[in-house]
Motif scaffolding. Structure first.
Motif, mmCIF file in Angstrom:
data_model
loop_
_atom_site.group_PDB
_atom_site.id
_atom_site.type_symbol
_atom_site.label_atom_id
_atom_site.label_comp_id
_atom_site.label_asym_id
_atom_site.label_seq_id
_atom_site.Cartn_x
_atom_site.Cartn_y
_atom_site.Cartn_z
ATOM 1 N N SER A 31 -97.366 -33.191 -5.343
ATOM 2 C CA SER A 31 -97.841 -32.159 -4.705
ATOM 3 C C SER A 31 -98.434 -31.366 -5.417
ATOM 4 O O SER A 31 -98.173 -30.565 -6.478
ATOM 5 N N LEU A 32 -99.642 -30.905 -4.861
ATOM 6 C CA LEU A 32 -100.647 -30.021 -5.544
ATOM 7 C C LEU A 32 -101.065 -28.610 -4.808
ATOM 8 O O LEU A 32 -100.979 -28.914 -3.519
ATOM 9 N N LYS A 33 -101.316 -27.703 -5.400
ATOM 10 C CA LYS A 33 -101.669 -26.464 -4.698
ATOM 11 C C LYS A 33 -103.090 -26.282 -4.552
ATOM 12 O O LYS A 33 -103.836 -26.623 -5.655
ATOM 13 N N ILE A 34 -103.760 -25.799 -3.359
ATOM 14 C CA ILE A 34 -105.266 -25.630 -3.259
ATOM 15 C C ILE A 34 -105.446 -24.304 -3.610
ATOM 16 O O ILE A 34 -104.693 -23.213 -3.054
ATOM 17 N N THR A 35 -106.475 -23.751 -4.524
ATOM 18 C CA THR A 35 -106.892 -22.667 -4.753
ATOM 19 C C THR A 35 -107.638 -22.128 -3.471
ATOM 20 O O THR A 35 -108.072 -22.627 -2.700
ATOM 21 N N GLN B 155 -110.132 -25.657 -4.634
ATOM 22 C CA GLN B 155 -110.098 -26.853 -5.695
ATOM 23 C C GLN B 155 -108.441 -27.069 -6.173
ATOM 24 O O GLN B 155 -107.606 -26.324 -5.622
ATOM 25 N N VAL B 156 -108.534 -28.325 -6.534
ATOM 26 C CA VAL B 156 -107.108 -28.506 -6.846
ATOM 27 C C VAL B 156 -107.205 -29.251 -8.417
ATOM 28 O O VAL B 156 -108.207 -29.725 -8.928
ATOM 29 N N THR B 157 -106.313 -28.839 -9.175
ATOM 30 C CA THR B 157 -106.170 -28.962 -10.518
ATOM 31 C C THR B 157 -104.999 -30.377 -10.660
ATOM 32 O O THR B 157 -103.715 -30.279 -10.141
ATOM 33 N N LEU B 158 -105.676 -31.482 -11.131
ATOM 34 C CA LEU B 158 -104.475 -32.744 -11.291
ATOM 35 C C LEU B 158 -103.722 -32.387 -12.475
ATOM 36 O O LEU B 158 -104.277 -31.881 -13.500
ATOM 37 N N THR B 159 -102.286 -32.735 -12.671
ATOM 38 C CA THR B 159 -101.407 -32.532 -13.748
ATOM 39 C C THR B 159 -101.896 -33.618 -14.695
ATOM 40 O O THR B 159 -102.516 -34.821 -14.298
#
Length: 83
Positions: free
Chosen positions: A3-7, A11-15
């Motif tokens: 699960s990723l957070k949207i800025t 934008q999304v930063t992939l781990t």
């Protein structure tokens, strides 16, 4: 499932572990496919090589002839891009 957070910019930063799973390094690109039901499929973008890129890579650089084995090795490696 990750699960990723949207800025605020969308934008999304992939781990790092996701990037490693995709085999993506800094500066490389990702392709997205829109799927039914609001899903996205992503994969590492693999640039398609052209004969012009292959020839241009060696223009003026090769001073001596190379073997067919070396040519096959270079062709298999695909194009290299400098950004």
């Amino acid at each position: 499932m990750a699960s990723l957070k949207i800025t605020m910019k969308g934008q999304v930063t992939l781990t790092r572990d996701l990037l490693q799973h995709l085999g993506i390094k800094p500066g490389e690109r990702i392709d997205f496919d829109k799927m039914p039901g609001g899903e996205l499929r992503l994969r590492a973008a693999r640039p398609a090589g052209t004969i012009e890129n292959f020839i241009g890579r060696h223009a003026g650089k090769v001073k001596t002839p190379i073997t067919i084995e070396k040519m096959n090795e270079l062709a298999a490696a695909g194009p290299t891009y400098k950004r």
